[in-house]
Design a protein around this motif. Structure first.
Motif, PDB file in Angstrom:
ATOM      1  N   GLY A 215     -11.230  17.950  -1.103  1.00  0.00           N
ATOM      2  CA  GLY A 215     -10.525  18.283   0.024  1.00  0.00           C
ATOM      3  C   GLY A 215     -10.105  16.973  -0.042  1.00  0.00           C
ATOM      4  N   VAL A 216     -10.988  15.392  -0.357  1.00  0.00           N
ATOM      5  CA  VAL A 216     -10.981  13.992  -1.335  1.00  0.00           C
ATOM      6  C   VAL A 216     -10.135  14.167  -1.944  1.00  0.00           C
ATOM      7  CG1 VAL A 216     -11.421  11.591  -1.730  1.00  0.00           C
ATOM      8  CG2 VAL A 216     -13.002  13.356   0.163  1.00  0.00           C
ATOM      9  N   TYR A 217      -9.903  14.403  -3.165  1.00  0.00           N
ATOM     10  CA  TYR A 217      -8.751  14.722  -3.928  1.00  0.00           C
ATOM     11  C   TYR A 217      -7.205  15.218  -4.007  1.00  0.00           C
ATOM     12  CZ  TYR A 217     -12.177  15.263  -8.110  1.00  0.00           C
ATOM     13  OH  TYR A 217     -13.054  14.780  -8.791  1.00  0.00           O
ATOM     14  N   GLY A 218      -7.481  15.741  -2.761  1.00  0.00           N
ATOM     15  CA  GLY A 218      -6.011  16.381  -1.914  1.00  0.00           C
ATOM     16  C   GLY A 218      -5.449  15.019  -1.207  1.00  0.00           C
ATOM     17  N   LEU A 219      -6.392  14.050  -1.119  1.00  0.00           N
ATOM     18  CA  LEU A 219      -5.474  12.793  -0.283  1.00  0.00           C
ATOM     19  C   LEU A 219      -5.134  11.870  -0.920  1.00  0.00           C
ATOM     20  CD1 LEU A 219      -8.153  12.449   3.017  1.00  0.00           C
ATOM     21  CD2 LEU A 219      -5.656  12.871   3.090  1.00  0.00           C
ATOM     22  N   VAL A 220      -5.914  12.295  -2.022  1.00  0.00           N
ATOM     23  CA  VAL A 220      -5.455  10.779  -2.944  1.00  0.00           C
ATOM     24  C   VAL A 220      -4.873  11.229  -3.347  1.00  0.00           C
ATOM     25  CG1 VAL A 220      -6.760  10.007  -5.238  1.00  0.00           C
ATOM     26  CG2 VAL A 220      -8.371  10.531  -3.097  1.00  0.00           C
ATOM     27  N   LEU A 221      -4.142  12.517  -3.761  1.00  0.00           N
ATOM     28  CA  LEU A 221      -2.751  12.809  -4.725  1.00  0.00           C
ATOM     29  C   LEU A 221      -2.178  12.266  -3.822  1.00  0.00           C
ATOM     30  CD1 LEU A 221      -2.842  16.003  -6.539  1.00  0.00           C
ATOM     31  CD2 LEU A 221      -1.998  14.104  -7.142  1.00  0.00           C
ATOM     32  N   LEU A 222      -2.150  12.791  -2.957  1.00  0.00           N
ATOM     33  CA  LEU A 222      -0.838  12.427  -1.451  1.00  0.00           C
ATOM     34  C   LEU A 222      -0.703  11.127  -1.310  1.00  0.00           C
ATOM     35  CD1 LEU A 222       0.561  14.059   0.766  1.00  0.00           C
ATOM     36  CD2 LEU A 222      -0.839  13.839   2.570  1.00  0.00           C
ATOM     37  N   GLY A 223      -2.166  10.059  -1.103  1.00  0.00           N
ATOM     38  CA  GLY A 223      -1.530   9.203  -1.484  1.00  0.00           C
ATOM     39  C   GLY A 223      -1.256   7.935  -2.396  1.00  0.00           C
ATOM     40  N   ILE A 224      -1.307   8.338  -3.744  1.00  0.00           N
ATOM     41  CA  ILE A 224      -0.842   8.390  -5.293  1.00  0.00           C
ATOM     42  C   ILE A 224       0.632   8.862  -5.009  1.00  0.00           C
ATOM     43  CG2 ILE A 224      -0.556   8.589  -7.382  1.00  0.00           C
ATOM     44  CD1 ILE A 224      -3.161   9.874  -7.478  1.00  0.00           C
ATOM     45  N   ALA A 225       1.282  10.146  -3.965  1.00  0.00           N
ATOM     46  CA  ALA A 225       2.922   9.996  -4.309  1.00  0.00           C
ATOM     47  C   ALA A 225       3.239   8.918  -3.487  1.00  0.00           C
ATOM     48  CB  ALA A 225       2.659  11.799  -3.289  1.00  0.00           C
ATOM     49  N   ILE A 226       2.414   9.201  -2.227  1.00  0.00           N
ATOM     50  CA  ILE A 226       3.183   7.968  -1.458  1.00  0.00           C
ATOM     51  C   ILE A 226       3.232   6.510  -1.542  1.00  0.00           C
ATOM     52  CG2 ILE A 226       3.478   7.588   0.695  1.00  0.00           C
ATOM     53  CD1 ILE A 226       2.228   9.430   2.104  1.00  0.00           C
ATOM     54  N   GLY A 227       2.388   6.257  -2.453  1.00  0.00           N
ATOM     55  CA  GLY A 227       2.145   4.954  -3.016  1.00  0.00           C
ATOM     56  C   GLY A 227       3.413   4.374  -4.373  1.00  0.00           C
ATOM     57  N   GLU A 228       3.508   5.719  -4.936  1.00  0.00           N
ATOM     58  CA  GLU A 228       4.642   6.009  -6.014  1.00  0.00           C
ATOM     59  C   GLU A 228       6.021   5.603  -5.248  1.00  0.00           C
ATOM     60  OE1 GLU A 228       4.982   9.170  -8.119  1.00  0.00           O
ATOM     61  OE2 GLU A 228       3.637   8.407  -9.609  1.00  0.00           O
ATOM     62  N   VAL A 229       6.769   6.218  -3.770  1.00  0.00           N
ATOM     63  CA  VAL A 229       7.993   6.144  -3.582  1.00  0.00           C
ATOM     64  C   VAL A 229       8.136   4.150  -2.936  1.00  0.00           C
ATOM     65  CG1 VAL A 229       9.212   6.122  -1.691  1.00  0.00           C
ATOM     66  CG2 VAL A 229       7.187   8.344  -2.871  1.00  0.00           C
ATOM     67  N   ALA A 230       7.010   4.168  -2.437  1.00  0.00           N
ATOM     68  CA  ALA A 230       6.657   2.420  -1.432  1.00  0.00           C
ATOM     69  C   ALA A 230       7.076   1.730  -3.110  1.00  0.00           C
ATOM     70  CB  ALA A 230       5.774   2.414  -1.489  1.00  0.00           C
ATOM     71  N   ALA A 231       6.913   1.595  -4.290  1.00  0.00           N
ATOM     72  CA  ALA A 231       6.977   1.464  -5.417  1.00  0.00           C
ATOM     73  C   ALA A 231       8.276   1.292  -5.632  1.00  0.00           C
ATOM     74  CB  ALA A 231       6.365   1.355  -7.031  1.00  0.00           C
ATOM     75  N   ARG A 232       9.150   2.393  -5.457  1.00  0.00           N
ATOM     76  CA  ARG A 232      10.572   2.163  -6.091  1.00  0.00           C
ATOM     77  C   ARG A 232      11.125   1.945  -4.781  1.00  0.00           C
ATOM     78  NH1 ARG A 232      11.813   7.173  -5.905  1.00  0.00           N
ATOM     79  NH2 ARG A 232       9.439   8.228  -5.940  1.00  0.00           N
ATOM     80  N   PHE A 233      11.228   1.585  -3.643  1.00  0.00           N
ATOM     81  CA  PHE A 233      11.910   1.464  -2.507  1.00  0.00           C
ATOM     82  C   PHE A 233      11.657   0.117  -1.836  1.00  0.00           C
ATOM     83  CE2 PHE A 233      11.856   5.583  -2.889  1.00  0.00           C
ATOM     84  CZ  PHE A 233      13.907   5.441  -3.085  1.00  0.00           C
ATOM     85  N   ARG A 234      12.322  -1.019  -1.566  1.00  0.00           N
ATOM     86  CA  ARG A 234      12.290  -1.897  -0.789  1.00  0.00           C
ATOM     87  C   ARG A 234      12.552  -1.815   0.830  1.00  0.00           C
ATOM     88  NH1 ARG A 234      15.160  -6.129  -3.988  1.00  0.00           N
ATOM     89  NH2 ARG A 234      17.448  -5.864  -3.591  1.00  0.00           N
ATOM     90  N   MET A 235      12.128  -2.379   1.550  1.00  0.00           N
ATOM     91  CA  MET A 235      12.371  -2.861   2.899  1.00  0.00           C
ATOM     92  C   MET A 235      13.231  -3.378   3.126  1.00  0.00           C
ATOM     93  SD  MET A 235      10.368  -1.427   5.783  1.00  0.00           S
ATOM     94  CE  MET A 235       8.372  -1.635   5.327  1.00  0.00           C
ATOM     95  N   VAL A 236      14.532  -3.408   3.952  1.00  0.00           N
ATOM     96  CA  VAL A 236      15.315  -4.219   3.630  1.00  0.00           C
ATOM     97  C   VAL A 236      15.482  -3.961   5.502  1.00  0.00           C
ATOM     98  CG1 VAL A 236      16.451  -4.908   1.625  1.00  0.00           C
ATOM     99  CG2 VAL A 236      16.819  -3.146   2.958  1.00  0.00           C
ATOM    100  N   ARG A 237      15.961  -5.326   5.934  1.00  0.00           N
ATOM    101  CA  ARG A 237      16.067  -5.335   7.565  1.00  0.00           C
ATOM    102  C   ARG A 237      17.130  -5.493   7.566  1.00  0.00           C
ATOM    103  NH1 ARG A 237      12.089  -8.894  11.695  1.00  0.00           N
ATOM    104  NH2 ARG A 237      10.634  -6.821  10.996  1.00  0.00           N
ATOM    105  N   ALA A 238      18.181  -4.817   8.140  1.00  0.00           N
ATOM    106  CA  ALA A 238      19.440  -5.189   8.223  1.00  0.00           C
ATOM    107  C   ALA A 238      20.299  -5.328   8.660  1.00  0.00           C
ATOM    108  CB  ALA A 238      20.442  -3.458   7.796  1.00  0.00           C
ATOM    109  N   ALA A 239      21.163  -6.877   9.081  1.00  0.00           N
ATOM    110  CA  ALA A 239      21.537  -6.901  10.630  1.00  0.00           C
ATOM    111  C   ALA A 239      22.481  -5.829  10.811  1.00  0.00           C
ATOM    112  CB  ALA A 239      21.842  -7.977  10.234  1.00  0.00           C
TER     113      ALA A 239
END
Lengths: 362, 313
Positions: free
Chosen positions: A326-350
């Protein structure tokens, strides 16, 4: 001023940042797991302390972690090498089983010179692992059949084969455990100075060192990474992508098979259908955690082996081994989401309005 | 002949769970989302239906709870891959692993509990009188009937005979084009991934309450992976999907029939048969395409597994 948050794709992903966010994903997942534990009335901090205490502060704990590390690191390297080509070998568990099975066959029938026995066991186990992935590898390379599903389906077949041989065909009539083969005669020597850990623990480190060199400075390794990056470009560069895919996947299978032999001729000693306690899955998690880094694989394997050992020590606290998956599952999901975060940046668009005014002002 | 009827009679309930899960995966993949988490979804559906089923006499209630709980997990998955655009393979495997682990943790210690509700066979008047095949086909439980009739008919009709279905397929084939004509890509992907998970959960629930009639650790034992393979074999067509599931169920029941009739084949060899057959099934379409140029190599939705970013259209 009204502003909205927008995601913008980064053109270059900084590897350090990517690694950091991956780790952040894992930490987040573990925190979430701790929170869930706290909600079920357990104290995650005392559990954490107990696991550190039981794993690092006792010699026995360290040796037991080493025992877990051998098959996990070996399987992780197996999955890793395939992943460099963007191929997913989720069947390393099955190849591990078949390696242990083949090694047992040699171990209980061997009549040749003693000195050769372990070597033959290792070679045959690696061959068995490689053959076990041959059909998925060929199907993936030449017919483009999803290797995730085919390798995984074969896990279920491998488990049945091992159960069949340990319950019926090679069953030890005299053993008190009825679901097992006899003990193999040739066992690996113990690690110098230890009475639990086997010498087999050095093998995955040798493989890791070899991979490190191959992927850093050999043409072969560069070509594999190139296929992983862009198979079409690799094809145009004259690399035989399909053939290379089969070879790499079979190396992956061979490593998992060898892991089975190291485990059998070490701590397990005899073949049972429970010879692997999800080592293949653990190896997979490690490889997913590590991305394209061999050093990451070693570090990740140490981390997972520690976690798993902690899981074993924690069973006395009313937690089952299943929670680990169960924890492995959470960890994998964490990795998957962490990966996305690395590929994008949040911009505050006016908003358009303010942007337009800003343009006029400048 | 009675042997064939025996096998058919047992094959139908043995394949309903895979049939439902594969139908769920089919709608999910038709909107372009690959959910590799089937094994975990079915496990969660099975364990939650079991926990309800030991406390209530109404099997449909337990099935509904199983489907709803699984839909919640499916929504988490859908949000990660559709909204956050996480890697679908990693997130799917996370659901597969985590779902199985969580289900085993939840059910651990309750293995011996007796189900108070289970699905019972309902005879279809008239048809059941047909000698031989009648009792084999028309004395099944309601979920089995639904899996092989209502589910594929509804899926086929919606997907291929309605405008909404065309939108669904467009989202899976080319989300940018669909978006350009005003189809709500994110909403459809979220909705149908969640619906697909609910179907898989119902499959897991039927596994407990219609097929094995008890719960044990790791009881889904690969059915979720088989469901994924069946979708590929069926080339994403609703009817072929349930037929593929039926083939798996036939192999499974063949094992039990062989054991009951004492054919002298090792039970271990028989229990690996369904997985070997599934492996062959998944190779067939690709192999056929190799042999004959008239067969298309793949009919997978064009955007399967690919996240959609409107900004990069």
């Amino acid at each position: 001023m009204i502003s909205t948050i927008r995601f913008e794709r980064r053109i270059n992903v900084d590897p350090r940042r990517a690694a950091l966010l991956r780790v952040a994903g894992v930490v987040g997942a573990l925190l979430l797991a701790g929170l869930l534990l706290a909600l079920t009335g357990r104290n995650p901090f005392s559990l954490l302390w107990k696991s550190i205490d039981g794993t690092f502060l006792e010699r026995q704990g360290l040796e037991e972690t080493g025992l877990l590390l051998t098959p996990i690191l070996m399987n992780a390297l197996a999955v890793h090498v395939a992943m460099r080509m963007k191929a997913w070998n989720i069947g390393s568990e099955g190849q591990f089983f078949m390696g242990a099975w083949a090694a047992t066959g040699i171990g209980i029938h061997w009549a040749g010179p003693r000195a050769l026995e372990l070597v033959v066991m290792a070679v045959v186990a690696a061959a068995a692992g490689a053959l076990w992935i041959a059909v998925p590898a060929l199907a993936r390379a030449y017919w483009n059949v999803n290797e995730i599903i085919t390798t995984l389906l074969l896990n279920f077949v491998a488990v049945q084969i091992v159960a069949w041989f340990s319950f019926e065909i090679w069953r030890d009539e005299e053993a008190s455990i009825i679901q097992s083969t006899p003990v193999v005669k040739a066992l690996l020597p113990l690690f110098p100075g230890s009475n639990t850990l086997y010498i087999g623990v050095v093998v995955p480190f040798i493989v890791a060192a070899a991979f490190f060199v191959v992927f850093r400075s050999s043409r072969w390794g560069y070509e594999v990474d190139m296929i992983g990056g862009n198979p079409r470009a690799a094809e145009f560069a004259g690399i035989r992508v399909k053939r290379r895919m089969v070879v790499v996947l079979m190396i992956s299978g061979a490593l998992a098979g060898l892991a089975g032999m190291l485990h059998l001729a070490g701590p397990a000693k005899r073949l049972t259908s429970s010879i692997s306690t999800s080592y293949g899955l653990s190896g997979f998690i490690v490889a997913a955690l590590a991305g394209n880094s061999v050093v990451g694989v070693v570090v990740g394997a140490v981390f997972i082996a520690t976690m798993l050992h902690a899981g074993i020590t924690l069973q006395s606290d009313g937690l089952s081994v299943y929670i680990v998956a169960g924890v492995y599952g959470l960890v994998l999901l964490g990795i998957a989401i962490g990966e996305v975060a690395a590929r994008f940046r949040m911009v505050r668009a006016a908003s358009v309005d303010t942007a337009g005014r800003a343009a006029v002002a400048s | 002949m009675s042997l064939v009827f025996d096998i058919i009679e047992q094959a139908l309930p043995a394949s309903a769970a895979v049939g439902l899960a594969a139908s769920g995966e089919l709608v999910t993949e038709r909107v372009g989302v690959l959910n590799l988490g089937q094994e975990g979804l079915m496990s969660i559906g099975a364990v939650s239906a079991f926990m309800v089923g030991t406390n209530t006499a109404n099997p449909f209630l337990a099935l509904a709870v199983g489907a709803l709980v699984t839909a919640a997990l499916g929504l988490v998955f859908a949000a990660s891959v559709v909204v956050l655009r996480a890697n679908q393979v990693l997130a799917g495997l996370a659901v597969a692993l985590g779902g199985v682990g969580l289900a085993n943790q939840l059910g651990n210690g309750r293995q011996g509990d007796l189900l108070r509700s289970r699905f019972r066979p309902v005879e279809i008047p008239g048809l059941v009188e047909i000698p031989g095949i009648g009792p084999a086909l028309f004395n099944q439980d309601p979920v089995v009937y639904a899996t092989f009739t209502v589910v594929p008919v509804v899926l086929w009709f919606v997907l291929f005979r309605t405008r909404h279905g065309m939108n669904i397929r467009a989202v899976g084939e080319n989300p940018a084009a669909a978006d350009a004509v005003g189809v709500r890509v994110t909403a459809l992907r979220l909705g149908y991934t969640t619906l697909g998970a609910a179907l898989s959960g119902a499959g897991g629930a039927h596994l407990v309450m219609g097929y094995t009639q008890n719960w044990s650790i790791g009881m889904v034992s690969g059915a979720g992976w088989v469901a994924l393979a069946v979708v590929i074999f069926a080339a994403w067509r609703p009817y072929v999907v349930v037929l593929g599931a039926l083939l798996f169920g036939t192999m499974r029941s063949l094992g039990f029939v062989a054991q009951a009739r004492n054919w002298g084949i090792s039970s271990f060899a028989l229990s690996m048969l369904p997985y070997v057959v599934t492996l062959v099934l998944i190779l067939i379409p690709a192999g056929l395409a190799r042999l004959s140029s008239r067969v298309r190599a793949t009919s997978a939705p064009g955007a399967l597994g690919v996240p959609y970013f409107r900004e990069e259209r």
